[in-house]
Design an enzyme around this catalytic site. Structure first.
Site, PDB file in Angstrom:
ATOM      1  N   LYS A 297      43.119  80.998  38.589  1.00 30.92           N
ATOM      2  CA  LYS A 297      44.151  81.345  37.603  1.00 30.92           C
ATOM      3  C   LYS A 297      44.311  80.217  36.594  1.00 30.92           C
ATOM      4  O   LYS A 297      44.335  80.434  35.382  1.00 30.92           O
ATOM      5  CB  LYS A 297      45.506  81.541  38.304  1.00 30.92           C
ATOM      6  CG  LYS A 297      45.738  82.883  38.918  1.00 30.92           C
ATOM      7  CD  LYS A 297      47.219  82.998  39.281  1.00 30.92           C
ATOM      8  CE  LYS A 297      47.510  84.153  40.193  1.00 30.92           C
ATOM      9  NZ  LYS A 297      48.893  84.175  40.666  1.00 30.92           N
TER      10      LYS A 297
ATOM     11  N   GLU B 239      43.157  86.552  52.937  1.00 32.21           N
ATOM     12  CA  GLU B 239      44.065  85.687  52.185  1.00 32.21           C
ATOM     13  C   GLU B 239      44.947  84.893  53.159  1.00 32.21           C
ATOM     14  O   GLU B 239      45.369  83.789  52.862  1.00 32.21           O
ATOM     15  CB  GLU B 239      44.926  86.523  51.226  1.00 32.21           C
ATOM     16  CG  GLU B 239      45.444  85.706  50.052  1.00 32.21           C
ATOM     17  CD  GLU B 239      45.981  86.569  48.925  1.00 32.21           C
ATOM     18  OE1 GLU B 239      45.377  86.579  47.853  1.00 32.21           O
ATOM     19  OE2 GLU B 239      47.021  87.224  49.121  1.00 32.21           O
TER      20      GLU B 239
ATOM     21  N   HIS C 132      25.948 106.029  56.674  1.00 35.31           N
ATOM     22  CA  HIS C 132      24.750 106.275  55.873  1.00 35.31           C
ATOM     23  C   HIS C 132      24.504 105.141  54.888  1.00 35.31           C
ATOM     24  O   HIS C 132      23.737 105.295  53.945  1.00 35.31           O
ATOM     25  CB  HIS C 132      24.885 107.616  55.142  1.00 35.31           C
ATOM     26  CG  HIS C 132      25.072 108.751  56.102  1.00 35.31           C
ATOM     27  ND1 HIS C 132      24.041 109.504  56.590  1.00 35.31           N
ATOM     28  CD2 HIS C 132      26.194 109.216  56.710  1.00 35.31           C
ATOM     29  CE1 HIS C 132      24.505 110.403  57.443  1.00 35.31           C
ATOM     30  NE2 HIS C 132      25.815 110.241  57.531  1.00 35.31           N
TER      31      HIS C 132
ATOM     32  N   LYS D  13      56.319  90.114  42.339  1.00 38.36           N
ATOM     33  CA  LYS D  13      57.261  89.216  43.022  1.00 38.36           C
ATOM     34  C   LYS D  13      57.716  88.100  42.076  1.00 38.36           C
ATOM     35  O   LYS D  13      58.893  87.849  41.915  1.00 38.36           O
ATOM     36  CB  LYS D  13      56.566  88.640  44.261  1.00 38.36           C
ATOM     37  CG  LYS D  13      57.397  87.677  45.066  1.00 38.36           C
ATOM     38  CD  LYS D  13      56.666  87.301  46.342  1.00 38.36           C
ATOM     39  CE  LYS D  13      57.280  86.061  46.949  1.00 38.36           C
ATOM     40  NZ  LYS D  13      56.609  85.657  48.193  1.00 38.36           N
TER      41      LYS D  13
ATOM     42  N   GLY E 267      53.613  88.314  49.412  1.00 41.13           N
ATOM     43  CA  GLY E 267      53.061  89.427  48.631  1.00 41.13           C
ATOM     44  C   GLY E 267      52.314  90.431  49.499  1.00 41.13           C
ATOM     45  O   GLY E 267      52.561  91.638  49.454  1.00 41.13           O
ATOM     46  N   ARG E 268      51.390  89.940  50.308  1.00 38.72           N
ATOM     47  CA  ARG E 268      50.554  90.870  51.107  1.00 38.72           C
ATOM     48  C   ARG E 268      51.307  91.465  52.292  1.00 38.72           C
ATOM     49  O   ARG E 268      50.740  92.259  53.046  1.00 38.72           O
ATOM     50  CB  ARG E 268      49.265  90.166  51.544  1.00 38.72           C
ATOM     51  CG  ARG E 268      49.478  88.880  52.332  1.00 38.72           C
ATOM     52  CD  ARG E 268      48.177  88.088  52.433  1.00 38.72           C
ATOM     53  NE  ARG E 268      48.366  86.764  52.993  1.00 38.72           N
ATOM     54  CZ  ARG E 268      48.781  85.698  52.315  1.00 38.72           C
ATOM     55  NH1 ARG E 268      49.083  85.814  51.040  1.00 38.72           N
ATOM     56  NH2 ARG E 268      48.896  84.518  52.887  1.00 38.72           N
TER      57      ARG E 268
ATOM     58  N   GLU F  23      48.053  89.505  34.737  1.00 40.28           N
ATOM     59  CA  GLU F  23      47.501  90.868  34.747  1.00 40.28           C
ATOM     60  C   GLU F  23      48.627  91.896  34.649  1.00 40.28           C
ATOM     61  O   GLU F  23      48.604  92.809  33.821  1.00 40.28           O
ATOM     62  CB  GLU F  23      46.716  91.139  36.044  1.00 40.28           C
ATOM     63  CG  GLU F  23      45.414  90.391  36.182  1.00 40.28           C
ATOM     64  CD  GLU F  23      45.565  89.072  36.911  1.00 40.28           C
ATOM     65  OE1 GLU F  23      46.677  88.485  36.879  1.00 40.28           O
ATOM     66  OE2 GLU F  23      44.570  88.615  37.497  1.00 40.28           O
TER      67      GLU F  23
END
Ligand code: G6Q
Length: 548
Positions: free
Chosen positions: A513, A354, A385, A208, A268-269, A214
């Site tokens: 960051k 978030e 399990h 965005k 973003g999410r 990264e």
């Protein structure tokens, strides 16, 4: 509890009284007393069934919860989101992921301007491009069909497309393979690039802001890998960008013609419905991507129009608040019983944690009540399990959402009926439990001695009374998935309203960051002795020693 004084409201106090009344009541008794309980506490929408009867509620609790929603003005706040009000007030933005899947002719305004024409234009561009790639009309530099599509992005620019592509793997076009590079760890790049042919690889740089370290670092590495093999010219045929930031895209060396735009009103999410979904379009085809949007739109319309007591996201949200703030249970689990949905919990983890992991309210005060819970999960039956032991016999209950497609895409023998019997049994077991006398009787029948029964009966007992919701639908298809994701988006939104927080910013991501940018020059020997605590300083020293 709300407002500057954070005094408890009437509705809140009413719920506290309800909690005192119901906390000792066993759900199994409620089921015995009311044959209609399951039917009463079930909602249905376009093939999606929500059975919320295995919750520690009765009509009085439900009415008090709905009253809280009313007191908090939820209906009005929903309207504000759909009307494009700047409900993300810390960033002064509208929150319009709902516009990305508005399948009607309704205008949706942000800053007084209808956002729909630009959304339709980008959708059209996505359609044309994805079809061209799928048909082999948009070719690589050497004229070969692009068959390996690599999405480079992180957080909201990764989790959505990744989860959806995995969930809808059965819909992938033959011969198209999707890959995802997210982590800055070189391993992520190395493992994906290893075995790929540059001539047939398309990179989608999804960011965005187009400033995320990264993503840009990974994109540069991939660019170099491509250029080393096919030359600089190849970038135009092998790189596209999804972003809001044209200038940075150009600076990176991607032609703005190869950029698919989205906008600041898309968080973003919440961006899987936007250009960020390009890899999904290529994988499953634009028609199927539209069905995903249709599913979300159907949920939006329901959310916007349904009465509170019939409103699925609202009910799910209120149940979450009930446990979080009155039972003081600050966690919940989402367990999809479908291998294709194995990444749904990670996706929802970001969406929920978030959005609602906040502690300052809309009045600029620190909250004095719990906000977003911890969400975790994994695919059933695998997790039965592993961590289900704690869900059944741990000291504190963990509410569970079971996500259950009735039909598998891979109906092999009786695999799926075994899977279904397991999920239904888990909900039943969590609710009913097993009393000490039931455990005693079972041990007696299995032939154990009195002494053995005495020593084992507590270990073999289960408190039960542990809540769960079951979300049941026919099969995981694009429409069903769209509905499901939108359901959780709106649930999280309603909880943010109840807790009086902004669910749409993410300031918490920033601090780490910033500090990383401060440590990087020290690790690269470009700076020394910057202002760190002694533990961090010692770790920097140690890391450097190990890397020598
Ligand atoms: C999501 C967050 C965050 C974001 C990533 C990637 O809501 O904002 O996860 O999506 O940090 O950001 P860019 O898309 O800007 O690279």
């Amino acid at each position: 509890m709300f407002g500057l004084s954070q005094n408890k409201t009437k509705g809140w106090k009413r719920l506290e009284r309800e909690y005192k009344r119901i906390k000792k009541v066993q759900m199994r008794n409620l089921f015995e007393q009311d044959e209609r309980r399951a039917e009463k506490y079930t909602l249905r929408l376009n093939g999606l069934t929500l059975d919320y009867s295995k919750n520690r509620i009765d009509d009085k609790v439900l009415s008090a919860l709905l009253n809280l929603a009313k007191e908090r003005g939820v209906t009005q706040k929903i309207k504000e989101m759909f009307d494009g009000s700047k409900i993300n007030f810390t960033e002064n933005r509208s929150v319009l992921h709902i516009a990305l899947r508005n399948r009607s002719n309704r205008k949706i305004l942000s800053d007084g301007k209808d956002v729909m024409p630009q959304i339709r234009e980008v959708l059209n561009k996505m359609k044309n491009f994805s079809e061209a790639v799928r048909l082999g009309k948009f070719k690589g530099q050497t004229g070969k069909k692009l068959t390996d599509i690599v999405n480079i992005g992180i957080g909201g620019s990764d989790l959505g497309p990744f989860m959806v592509c995995e969930a809808l793997k059965k819909y992938w076009a033959k011969g198209i393979h999707c890959h995802f590079i997210s982590n800055i760890d070189g391993t992520a790049c190395a493992e994906v690039l290893d075995g790929l042919n540059p001539e047939t690889t398309l990179f989608i740089v999804a960011s965005k802001t187009f400033t995320t370290i990264e993503t840009l670092t990974n994109a540069k590495t991939c660019r170099k890998w491509l250029v080393d093999s096919l030359g600089e010219h190849a970038v135009a045929k092998h790189f596209v960008a999804l972003s809001t930031n044209k200038a940075e895209v150009e600076k990176f060396g991607i032609n703005p013609e190869n950029m698919f735009e989205f906008w600041n009103f898309v968080g973003g999410r919440y961006s899987v419905w936007s250009a960020i979904g390009l890899i999904i379009c290529i994988a499953i085809g634009f028609e199927n991507f539209e069905k995903l949007l249709d599913g979300a739109f159907a949920m939006d319309e329901h959310f916007r129009k349904a009465e509170p007591q019939n409103n699925m996201p609202l009910i799910l949200a209120l149940l979450g608040v009930w446990y979080n703030n009155f039972f003081n249970i600050h966690r919940y689990a989402v367990i999809p019983y479908d291998q294709y949905l194995q990444y749904l919990p990670s996706y929802l983890q970001q969406l929920d944690m978030e959005s609602n992991g906040k502690s300052v309210d809309k009045n600029n005060s620190f909250v004095k009540y719990a906000t977003g819970p911890v969400l975790f999960g994994g695919a059933g039956t695998n997790v039965q399990h592993s961590f289900f032991q704690l869900l059944h016999q741990g000291t504190e209950p963990v509410p569970v959402d079971f996500i259950v497609p009735a039909i598998s895409h891979n109906e092999i023998g009786n695999h799926h009926t075994i899977l279904l019997s397991n999920v239904l049994a888990q909900g039943e077991a969590l609710m009913k439990g097993k009393t000490i006398s039931e455990a005693t009787e079972e041990l007696r029948q299995s032939g154990k001695s009195k002494q053995e029964i005495e020593s084992l009966k507590k270990y073999k007992s289960f408190t039960g009374n542990r809540p769960s919701n079951t979300l049941l639908f026919k099969k995981i298809d694009p429409f069903a998935l769209g509905q499901l994701i939108a359901l959780y988006e709106h649930k999280v939104f309603v909880q943010g309203i109840i807790w009086n927080i902004n669910s749409f910013d993410q300031m918490g991501v920033e601090l780490g960051k910033q500090l990383a940018l401060n440590i990087l020059p020290e690790l690269e020997n470009r700076a020394f002795g910057l202002n760190h605590d002694v533990s961090t300083l010692a770790l920097i020293k140690e890391v450097k020693k190990l890397r020598k």
